[in-house]
Structure formats: structure tokens, C-alpha cells
Design a protein around this motif. Structure first.
Motif, short mmCIF file in Angstrom:
data_model
loop_
_atom_site.label_atom_id
_atom_site.label_comp_id
_atom_site.label_asym_id
_atom_site.label_seq_id
_atom_site.Cartn_x
_atom_site.Cartn_y
_atom_site.Cartn_z
N ARG A 2 0.82 -1.21 0.00
CA ARG A 2 0.00 0.00 0.00
C ARG A 2 0.86 1.26 0.00
O ARG A 2 0.53 2.23 -0.67
N GLN A 3 1.93 1.23 0.76
CA GLN A 3 2.82 2.40 0.82
C GLN A 3 3.44 2.66 -0.55
O GLN A 3 3.55 3.81 -0.98
N TRP A 4 3.82 1.61 -1.24
CA TRP A 4 4.41 1.74 -2.57
C TRP A 4 3.39 2.34 -3.54
O TRP A 4 3.70 3.24 -4.32
N LEU A 5 2.16 1.85 -3.50
CA LEU A 5 1.11 2.34 -4.38
C LEU A 5 0.80 3.80 -4.09
O LEU A 5 0.60 4.61 -5.00
N SER A 7 2.86 6.02 -2.80
CA SER A 7 3.97 6.86 -3.28
C SER A 7 3.92 7.01 -4.80
O SER A 7 4.24 8.08 -5.33
N LYS A 8 3.53 5.98 -5.50
CA LYS A 8 3.41 6.06 -6.96
C LYS A 8 2.31 7.03 -7.37
O LYS A 8 2.45 7.79 -8.32
N ARG A 9 1.21 7.00 -6.66
CA ARG A 9 0.11 7.91 -6.95
C ARG A 9 0.52 9.36 -6.71
O ARG A 9 0.17 10.26 -7.47
N GLU A 10 1.27 9.60 -5.62
CA GLU A 10 1.75 10.94 -5.32
C GLU A 10 2.71 11.42 -6.42
O GLU A 10 2.65 12.58 -6.84
N ALA A 11 3.58 10.54 -6.86
CA ALA A 11 4.53 10.92 -7.92
C ALA A 11 3.78 11.23 -9.22
O ALA A 11 4.11 12.19 -9.92
N LEU A 12 2.78 10.45 -9.53
CA LEU A 12 1.99 10.69 -10.73
C LEU A 12 1.23 12.00 -10.62
O LEU A 12 1.14 12.76 -11.60
N LYS A 13 0.72 12.30 -9.44
CA LYS A 13 -0.01 13.54 -9.22
C LYS A 13 0.92 14.74 -9.41
O LYS A 13 0.55 15.72 -10.06
#
Length: 64
Positions: A2-5, A7-13
Motif C-alpha cells: 500500500r505504501q508503494w502504491l 507513493s506512486k500515486r503521489e509521484a503521478l499527481k
């Protein structure tokens, strides 16, 4: 996981937010590159059309 997902969403945002800022700069840059071509292209088409019509008239006059 969940933490990885997350962080990926934040980077994409963040990437999407930065893309909006550079979108206008890219548009202006593309416009500056295409502006001369948009001005010269119609002149070139008219030139080639007149040249083709002139050659066609010359061909007809050679036949007679």
C-alpha cells in the motif's frame, strides 16, 4: 504494498501538475516554430499551381 502504491500515486499527481505548467510553454514554442511554415505554405502552393497552369498552357500552345 500500500505504501508503494501511495507513493506512486503521489509521484503521478506531481507529474501531472508539472505537465500543466509546461504545456503552455510547449504550445508557444510549437507555435513559434510553425508560424513561418503556416505563412510560407500557402504562398508556395499558389506558386506551384501557377507554374503548373503555365506549363499546361505552354503544352497546349506547342500542340497547335
Amino acid at each position: 504494498m500500500r505504501q508503494w502504491l501511495k507513493s506512486k500515486r503521489e509521484a503521478l499527481k506531481r507529474r501531472r501538475q508539472n505537465a500543466d505548467k509546461s504545456g503552455m510553454v510547449d504550445f508557444l514554442f510549437e507555435l513559434l516554430l510553425w508560424l513561418p511554415e503556416l505563412i510560407i505554405f500557402p504562398i508556395r502552393i499558389v506558386f506551384w499551381l501557377l507554374r503548373g497552369i503555365g506549363r499546361f498552357i505552354g503544352l497546349i500552345s506547342d500542340i497547335n
